[in-house]
Design a protein around this motif. Structure first.
Motif, PDB file in Angstrom:
ATOM      1  N   GLY A   1      11.809  10.164  -2.109  1.00  0.00           N
ATOM      2  CA  GLY A   1      11.793   9.144  -1.060  1.00  0.00           C
ATOM      3  C   GLY A   1      10.441   8.533  -0.766  1.00  0.00           C
ATOM      4  O   GLY A   1      10.358   7.560  -0.013  1.00  0.00           O
ATOM      5  N   HIS A   2       9.372   9.052  -1.362  1.00  0.00           N
ATOM      6  CA  HIS A   2       8.047   8.597  -0.925  1.00  0.00           C
ATOM      7  C   HIS A   2       7.755   7.107  -1.167  1.00  0.00           C
ATOM      8  O   HIS A   2       7.188   6.454  -0.290  1.00  0.00           O
ATOM      9  CB  HIS A   2       6.950   9.461  -1.542  1.00  0.00           C
ATOM     10  N   PRO A   3       8.150   6.552  -2.327  1.00  0.00           N
ATOM     11  CA  PRO A   3       7.882   5.115  -2.508  1.00  0.00           C
ATOM     12  C   PRO A   3       8.546   4.262  -1.419  1.00  0.00           C
ATOM     13  O   PRO A   3       7.941   3.331  -0.895  1.00  0.00           O
ATOM     14  CB  PRO A   3       8.483   4.812  -3.880  1.00  0.00           C
ATOM     15  N   PHE A   4       9.761   4.614  -1.033  1.00  0.00           N
ATOM     16  CA  PHE A   4      10.449   3.891   0.046  1.00  0.00           C
ATOM     17  C   PHE A   4       9.638   4.011   1.344  1.00  0.00           C
ATOM     18  O   PHE A   4       9.523   3.088   2.122  1.00  0.00           O
ATOM     19  CB  PHE A   4      11.830   4.491   0.325  1.00  0.00           C
ATOM     20  N   ASP A   5       9.119   5.211   1.536  1.00  0.00           N
ATOM     21  CA  ASP A   5       8.410   5.491   2.772  1.00  0.00           C
ATOM     22  C   ASP A   5       7.131   4.668   2.893  1.00  0.00           C
ATOM     23  O   ASP A   5       6.790   4.170   3.963  1.00  0.00           O
ATOM     24  CB  ASP A   5       8.079   6.989   2.788  1.00  0.00           C
ATOM     25  N   THR A   6       6.436   4.503   1.768  1.00  0.00           N
ATOM     26  CA  THR A   6       5.200   3.713   1.785  1.00  0.00           C
ATOM     27  C   THR A   6       5.512   2.273   2.165  1.00  0.00           C
ATOM     28  O   THR A   6       4.844   1.677   3.024  1.00  0.00           O
ATOM     29  CB  THR A   6       4.530   3.749   0.390  1.00  0.00           C
TER      30      THR A   6
ATOM     31  N   LEU B   1       0.964   3.618  -8.714  1.00  0.00           N
ATOM     32  CA  LEU B   1       0.329   4.665  -7.895  1.00  0.00           C
ATOM     33  C   LEU B   1       0.286   4.318  -6.422  1.00  0.00           C
ATOM     34  O   LEU B   1       0.287   5.198  -5.568  1.00  0.00           O
ATOM     35  CB  LEU B   1      -1.100   4.902  -8.387  1.00  0.00           C
ATOM     36  N   GLY B   2       0.243   2.995  -6.123  1.00  0.00           N
ATOM     37  CA  GLY B   2       0.201   2.553  -4.737  1.00  0.00           C
ATOM     38  C   GLY B   2       1.358   3.103  -3.910  1.00  0.00           C
ATOM     39  O   GLY B   2       1.209   3.383  -2.731  1.00  0.00           O
ATOM     40  N   PHE B   3       2.512   3.271  -4.589  1.00  0.00           N
ATOM     41  CA  PHE B   3       3.696   3.742  -3.871  1.00  0.00           C
ATOM     42  C   PHE B   3       3.612   5.237  -3.553  1.00  0.00           C
ATOM     43  O   PHE B   3       4.362   5.758  -2.755  1.00  0.00           O
ATOM     44  CB  PHE B   3       4.963   3.485  -4.689  1.00  0.00           C
ATOM     45  N   PHE B   4       2.735   5.912  -4.277  1.00  0.00           N
ATOM     46  CA  PHE B   4       2.664   7.368  -4.085  1.00  0.00           C
ATOM     47  C   PHE B   4       1.426   7.783  -3.305  1.00  0.00           C
ATOM     48  O   PHE B   4       1.059   8.951  -3.288  1.00  0.00           O
ATOM     49  CB  PHE B   4       2.737   8.079  -5.445  1.00  0.00           C
TER      50      PHE B   4
ATOM     51  N   ASP C   1       8.732  -8.622  -1.096  1.00  0.00           N
ATOM     52  CA  ASP C   1       7.360  -9.095  -1.102  1.00  0.00           C
ATOM     53  C   ASP C   1       6.378  -7.921  -1.057  1.00  0.00           C
ATOM     54  O   ASP C   1       5.367  -7.891  -1.768  1.00  0.00           O
ATOM     55  CB  ASP C   1       7.169 -10.005   0.128  1.00  0.00           C
ATOM     56  N   CYS C   2       6.699  -6.950  -0.240  1.00  0.00           N
ATOM     57  CA  CYS C   2       5.826  -5.781  -0.097  1.00  0.00           C
ATOM     58  C   CYS C   2       5.784  -4.978  -1.401  1.00  0.00           C
ATOM     59  O   CYS C   2       4.710  -4.562  -1.851  1.00  0.00           O
ATOM     60  CB  CYS C   2       6.332  -4.919   1.059  1.00  0.00           C
ATOM     61  N   VAL C   3       6.957  -4.811  -2.034  1.00  0.00           N
ATOM     62  CA  VAL C   3       7.009  -4.060  -3.294  1.00  0.00           C
ATOM     63  C   VAL C   3       6.182  -4.771  -4.361  1.00  0.00           C
ATOM     64  O   VAL C   3       5.353  -4.167  -5.052  1.00  0.00           O
ATOM     65  CB  VAL C   3       8.487  -3.905  -3.772  1.00  0.00           C
ATOM     66  N   VAL C   4       6.375  -6.108  -4.476  1.00  0.00           N
ATOM     67  CA  VAL C   4       5.669  -6.864  -5.508  1.00  0.00           C
ATOM     68  C   VAL C   4       4.157  -6.803  -5.273  1.00  0.00           C
ATOM     69  O   VAL C   4       3.375  -6.517  -6.181  1.00  0.00           O
ATOM     70  CB  VAL C   4       6.159  -8.335  -5.528  1.00  0.00           C
ATOM     71  N   LYS C   5       3.737  -7.028  -4.037  1.00  0.00           N
ATOM     72  CA  LYS C   5       2.295  -7.031  -3.748  1.00  0.00           C
ATOM     73  C   LYS C   5       1.678  -5.655  -3.968  1.00  0.00           C
ATOM     74  O   LYS C   5       0.579  -5.538  -4.497  1.00  0.00           O
ATOM     75  CB  LYS C   5       2.049  -7.488  -2.309  1.00  0.00           C
ATOM     76  N   THR C   6       2.392  -4.646  -3.552  1.00  0.00           N
ATOM     77  CA  THR C   6       1.860  -3.290  -3.733  1.00  0.00           C
ATOM     78  C   THR C   6       1.689  -3.003  -5.218  1.00  0.00           C
ATOM     79  O   THR C   6       0.657  -2.508  -5.658  1.00  0.00           O
ATOM     80  CB  THR C   6       2.813  -2.249  -3.092  1.00  0.00           C
ATOM     81  N   TYR C   7       2.719  -3.360  -5.996  1.00  0.00           N
ATOM     82  CA  TYR C   7       2.662  -3.085  -7.428  1.00  0.00           C
ATOM     83  C   TYR C   7       1.524  -3.865  -8.093  1.00  0.00           C
ATOM     84  O   TYR C   7       0.756  -3.330  -8.880  1.00  0.00           O
ATOM     85  CB  TYR C   7       4.003  -3.437  -8.084  1.00  0.00           C
ATOM     86  N   ARG C   8       1.401  -5.153  -7.700  1.00  0.00           N
ATOM     87  CA  ARG C   8       0.373  -5.999  -8.312  1.00  0.00           C
ATOM     88  C   ARG C   8      -1.039  -5.511  -8.014  1.00  0.00           C
ATOM     89  O   ARG C   8      -1.880  -5.433  -8.878  1.00  0.00           O
ATOM     90  CB  ARG C   8       0.517  -7.423  -7.803  1.00  0.00           C
ATOM     91  N   HIS C   9      -1.280  -5.175  -6.761  1.00  0.00           N
ATOM     92  CA  HIS C   9      -2.642  -4.797  -6.371  1.00  0.00           C
ATOM     93  C   HIS C   9      -2.982  -3.349  -6.674  1.00  0.00           C
ATOM     94  O   HIS C   9      -4.122  -3.005  -6.899  1.00  0.00           O
ATOM     95  CB  HIS C   9      -2.848  -5.016  -4.863  1.00  0.00           C
TER      96      HIS C   9
ATOM     97  N   SER D   1       0.559  13.804  -1.796  1.00  0.00           N
ATOM     98  CA  SER D   1       0.221  15.213  -2.054  1.00  0.00           C
ATOM     99  C   SER D   1       0.261  16.004  -0.752  1.00  0.00           C
ATOM    100  O   SER D   1       0.744  17.131  -0.693  1.00  0.00           O
ATOM    101  CB  SER D   1      -1.160  15.318  -2.673  1.00  0.00           C
ATOM    102  N   PHE D   2      -0.194  15.378   0.277  1.00  0.00           N
ATOM    103  CA  PHE D   2      -0.277  16.066   1.551  1.00  0.00           C
ATOM    104  C   PHE D   2       1.105  16.342   2.158  1.00  0.00           C
ATOM    105  O   PHE D   2       1.408  17.484   2.508  1.00  0.00           O
ATOM    106  CB  PHE D   2      -1.143  15.220   2.473  1.00  0.00           C
TER     107      PHE D   2
END
Ligand SMILES: C[N+](C)(C)CCCC[C@H](N)C(=O)O
Length: 288
Positions: free
Chosen positions: A20-25, A53-56, A41-49, A60-61
């Protein structure tokens, strides 16, 4: 006090969490930032920038902390039911507890886990909201370098109480909604299972998934407030308390603000909680 419930809660929580973590981010970003037009929009921007890894970020914590939090939740829930009904987990299919008892035990579990969850959740939210791409030579470092650095900085800048910002909102969010969570799960399992038998894997998956969706739907308004209070101070916005945060959010953004992240919360809740309950039930059956 049966400890298996604590261990099963820990393992099942961790499995659900990774899924569930990518959804959570995406959810945390939509709730606390105004730069995105919507989920896509959020998914695309996160992936692009920030690449995948941005989703994860900040995962770890929670993985380490879910060990404590989910085991406290399921452990306290099951042991409260044991105290209320004098039936162990294995006996509960033959002698099902009343929904009032399930609700009370769920609320107790929810209330107790808040004390462990609050600091972990705050650190998670702060790390998820760092939108800088991964460090490149020459670029300024992000404010927090990782969970430990984040915890230490908060203690230094805001004092140890800073780690518990938003804890009230979290308690109000989790105590009743975890009661609802376990009642929904039990009810759906009983609807799809002949009396006295253990529910099938399919029933557990569906019941767990819907328990997640229903409880998150009820929890979302306070989830928004909680996340905002956890971020406050950083963004030069200061709230005097839960009610003040509610009032000022509604004043600025309208009532719709309470439903920010509802779709993504529900989409995340199904797989996470289906897997959490399935692994929980199976682990306890193995050890049974
Ligand atoms: C009660 N509330 C809805 C807040 C949470 C219930 C589900 C908890 C689960 N670990 C998850 O992350 O989905």
């Amino acid at each position: 006090m049966p400890v298996e419930e604590f261990v099963a809660g820990w393992i099942s929580g961790a499995l659900g969490l990774v899924l569930g973590h990518p959804f959570d981010t995406v959810k945390v970003r939509l709730q606390t930032q105004t730069t995105y037009r919507g989920i896509f929009d959020c998914v695309v921007k996160t992936y692009r920038h920030e690449s995948l890894l941005g989703f994860f970020k900040g995962m770890s914590f929670p993985i380490a902390s879910i060990a404590v939090v989910n085991s406290v939740l399921f452990g306290v829930y099951s042991n409260t039911l044991l105290a209320l009904t004098a039936t162990s987990h294995q006996e509960r299919r033959a002698q099902p507890p009343s929904y009032a008892h399930v609700f009370l035990a769920g609320c107790t579990g929810g209330f107790v886990q808040v004390y462990c969850l609050a600091p972990f959740d705050l650190i998670k939210v702060r790390l998820q909201n760092q939108t800088e791409p991964r460090a490149r030579p020459g670029s300024p470092p992000p404010r927090y370098r990782g969970p430990v650095h984040c915890a230490v900085s908060i203690c230094q800048e805001e004092g140890p109480r800073g780690l518990f910002r938003g804890a009230w909102a979290l308690m109000l969010r989790d105590t009743p909604t975890l009661g609802i969570y376990f009642v929904t799960y039990e009810w759906l399992c009983r609807q799809s299972t002949p009396e006295g038998q253990s529910p099938s894997s399919a029933s557990v998956l569906v019941a767990g998934g819907f328990a997640g969706i229903v409880s998150w739907a009820v929890a979302t308004p306070l989830d928004v407030i909680k996340s905002r209070m956890q971020m406050a101070g950083l963004k030069h916005r200061v709230y005097r308390g839960v009610l003040d945060c509610m009032a000022s959010s509604v004043r600025q953004e309208g009532l719709g603000v309470f439903f920010r992240g509802l779709t993504i919360n529900s989409a995340r809740a199904f797989p996470v909680n289906a897997v959490t309950f399935l692994s929980y039930e199976y682990l306890l059956r193995w050890w049974g």
